[in-house]
Design an enzyme around this catalytic site. Structure first.
Site, PDB file in Angstrom:
ATOM      1  N   HIS A   8       0.870  -1.176   0.000  1.00  0.00           N
ATOM      2  CA  HIS A   8       0.000   0.000   0.000  1.00  0.00           C
ATOM      3  C   HIS A   8       0.912   1.233   0.000  1.00  0.00           C
ATOM      4  O   HIS A   8       2.018   1.171   0.531  1.00  0.00           O
ATOM      5  CB  HIS A   8      -0.845  -0.054   1.279  1.00  0.00           C
ATOM      6  CG  HIS A   8      -1.908   0.995   1.388  1.00  0.00           C
ATOM      7  ND1 HIS A   8      -1.644   2.270   1.818  1.00  0.00           N
ATOM      8  CD2 HIS A   8      -3.245   0.954   1.143  1.00  0.00           C
ATOM      9  CE1 HIS A   8      -2.771   2.965   1.835  1.00  0.00           C
ATOM     10  NE2 HIS A   8      -3.762   2.197   1.426  1.00  0.00           N
TER      11      HIS A   8
ATOM     12  N   ASP B 211       3.133  -4.645   7.999  1.00  0.00           N
ATOM     13  CA  ASP B 211       1.927  -3.835   7.896  1.00  0.00           C
ATOM     14  C   ASP B 211       0.753  -4.808   8.010  1.00  0.00           C
ATOM     15  O   ASP B 211       0.441  -5.545   7.075  1.00  0.00           O
ATOM     16  CB  ASP B 211       1.937  -3.103   6.549  1.00  0.00           C
ATOM     17  CG  ASP B 211       0.615  -2.410   6.255  1.00  0.00           C
ATOM     18  OD1 ASP B 211      -0.336  -2.583   7.029  1.00  0.00           O
ATOM     19  OD2 ASP B 211       0.540  -1.705   5.230  1.00  0.00           O
TER      20      ASP B 211
ATOM     21  N   GLN C  74      -4.407  -5.342   6.838  1.00  0.00           N
ATOM     22  CA  GLN C  74      -5.376  -6.280   6.243  1.00  0.00           C
ATOM     23  C   GLN C  74      -5.298  -7.669   6.884  1.00  0.00           C
ATOM     24  O   GLN C  74      -6.024  -8.581   6.477  1.00  0.00           O
ATOM     25  CB  GLN C  74      -5.145  -6.406   4.731  1.00  0.00           C
ATOM     26  CG  GLN C  74      -5.342  -5.109   3.966  1.00  0.00           C
ATOM     27  CD  GLN C  74      -6.801  -4.640   3.937  1.00  0.00           C
ATOM     28  OE1 GLN C  74      -7.725  -5.398   4.235  1.00  0.00           O
ATOM     29  NE2 GLN C  74      -7.004  -3.391   3.578  1.00  0.00           N
TER      30      GLN C  74
ATOM     31  N   LYS D 156     -10.470  -0.912  10.525  1.00  0.00           N
ATOM     32  CA  LYS D 156     -10.615  -2.094   9.664  1.00  0.00           C
ATOM     33  C   LYS D 156     -10.935  -3.344  10.493  1.00  0.00           C
ATOM     34  O   LYS D 156     -11.053  -4.447   9.968  1.00  0.00           O
ATOM     35  CB  LYS D 156      -9.331  -2.321   8.864  1.00  0.00           C
ATOM     36  CG  LYS D 156      -9.034  -1.208   7.849  1.00  0.00           C
ATOM     37  CD  LYS D 156      -7.885  -1.613   6.950  1.00  0.00           C
ATOM     38  CE  LYS D 156      -7.229  -0.451   6.249  1.00  0.00           C
ATOM     39  NZ  LYS D 156      -7.993   0.094   5.127  1.00  0.00           N
TER      40      LYS D 156
ATOM     41  N   CYS E 154      -4.710   2.357  -3.741  1.00  0.00           N
ATOM     42  CA  CYS E 154      -3.483   2.918  -3.131  1.00  0.00           C
ATOM     43  C   CYS E 154      -2.310   1.967  -3.283  1.00  0.00           C
ATOM     44  O   CYS E 154      -1.489   1.808  -2.360  1.00  0.00           O
ATOM     45  CB  CYS E 154      -3.686   3.260  -1.656  1.00  0.00           C
ATOM     46  SG  CYS E 154      -4.974   4.460  -1.388  1.00  0.00           S
TER      47      CYS E 154
END
Ligand code: 7TS
Length: 403
Positions: free
Chosen positions: A121, A198, A201, A224, A362
């Site tokens: 991202h 990261d 997700q 999220k 993104c």
């Protein structure tokens, strides 16, 4: 897992758009919020609201207690060793920028290298590019194959004695690929290099255990994971965080200030300048309570069923191509239908009540690698159903026929 009952906890799922029942399949962008999370925000403003860490009075102490209990909830949720390792930020983006700045200051000089991957991202690309400009570091990129899997041999070859950090996504927000993060970490650690994952997700879909992963830094966003907007987490191993300088200056992050010299607060406050979003952290803890009560294993199993089913049904649609076919995938499916622009597909689906995301997500460098401008992306959450997928498939096919 009783999805019908779960759906009742999310009032927004009852609404219609353009006179059609809402089918919300944009969970990768943000998830909807259960009643417990929204009520927590209202309740705290109405009955507790007061600034944290500074008042001797009742409300301030109660607000501080709620805020620090939330930090403990997050610690427990990702199995960190200490709540000193949980830094509250505004989101994943802020967390990565914080780390890029502080690592840049403490550990990087001209010619040093940071390794990222093709499927990042923008928030795990641009902060490092800012360091390229500021410090003269170099960015190296792990390539991937056409299924959307990182090429591990190439990764090994990218590591040099100038590598200062490996920073990759746990799960791709476009391809859904669950990266082999344990292997990535092992390889980096063998060369004495720390790793940032990261997890924006990953955390909504997998049980993440930072100690089991032995990851050095981990980031994610509450919004999220069924929590409020404006809250995120940077996890860091205490030994690492201790080595890093503060990010921003202000209240909360100091021990003693004189005009001549300032000493900094202990962890995690050293990295939390200013009034934190303590209302948000309490609500985030409610979201964690909510999904933990359901069970992350049950959520993962349910989403796996949805993803398998949707993948199978998508393959029945003429001209539909899925982007991201790694064997280990999370509940994200990106696709294009031959001859139909992703934006047209998204717009027509919207008119039918279906919320999907369209565009580059993104991740423009990933789009360049795939040779496309964008995709349509359906991403599933705890409250989605097989019937919603049937509706999505039926409508995609109808849009296809219209074209
Ligand atoms: N990293 C990944 C892997 C993401 O998917 C996102 C947001 C971020 C970082 C940034 O998170 P934020 O909370 O700081 O904004 N991804 C998306 C998406 O896929 N669609 O909308 C936002």
């Amino acid at each position: 897992m009783d999805v019908t009952k779960i759906r009742e906890d999310f009032p927004i799922l009852e609404r219609e758009v353009y006179g059609k029942p809402l089918i919300y399949l944009d969970n990768g962008a943000t998830t909807q919020k259960p009643r417990a999370v929204v009520e927590s925000i209202v309740d705290e403003y109405y009955s507790v609201n007061s600034n944290v860490h500074r008042g001797v009075h009742f409300l301030s102490q109660r607000a501080t207690e709620l805020h620090e209990n939330s930090r403990e909830s997050v610690r427990n949720f990702i199995n960190a060793a200490s709540s000193r390792e949980i830094i509250f930020t505004r989101g994943t983006t802020k967390a990565i920028n914080l780390l890029a700045f502080c690592m840049g200051e403490a550990c990087m000089k001209e010619g040093d290298e940071v390794i990222i991957s093709t499927m990042e991202h923008h928030s795990n690309i641009v902060p490092w590019q800012l360091l390229e400009t500021r410090k003269g570091i170099r960015l190296k990129v792990i390539p991937m194959n056409d299924r959307g899997e990182l090429l591990m041999d190439e990764y090994r070859n990218l590591i040099t004695d100038r590598t200062r950090l490996v920073s990759v996504t746990h799960v791709s927000n476009v391809l859904g690929t669950i990266n082999p993060v344990k292997e990535i970490i092992n390889i980096a650690h063998q060369a004495g290099i720390p790793v940032l994952l990261d997890g924006a997700q990953a955390v909504p879909h997998l049980q993440v255990d930072v100690r089991d992963l032995d990851v050095d830094f981990y980031t994610f966003s509450a919004h999220k994971v069924y929590g409020p907007t404006g809250i995120g987490v940077l996890y860091g191993k205490e030994a690492w965080l201790d080595r890093l300088p503060p990010y921003q200056g202000g209240g909360e992050m100091i021990q003693k200030v004189t005009f001549e010299k300032t000493t900094f607060n202990e962890l995690p406050y050293k990295f939390e300048a200013g009034t934190p979003d303590y209302i948000g952290t309490t609500a985030f803890a409610k979201a964690i309570d909510y999904i933990t009560a359901i069970g992350m294993d049950k959520i993962a199993a349910h989403e796996h069923t949805l993803t398998e089913y949707a993948t199978r049904r998508f393959k029945e649609i003429e001209g539909l191509r899925i982007y991201g076919e790694a064997p280990h995938k999370s509940s994200i499916i990106s696709f294009l239908v031959a001859g139909i622009h992703h934006f047209d597909m998204g717009t027509l689906l919207d008119r039918l009540g279906i919320a999907v995301r369209t565009g580059h997500h993104c991740a423009q460098p990933l789009m360049q690698r795939l040779g496309i401008e964008g995709t349509v992306r359906a991403s599933f959450g705890v409250y989605n159903t097989l019937q919603e997928i049937d509706a999505l498939v039926a409508w995609i096919d109808r849009v296809r026929k219209m074209f």
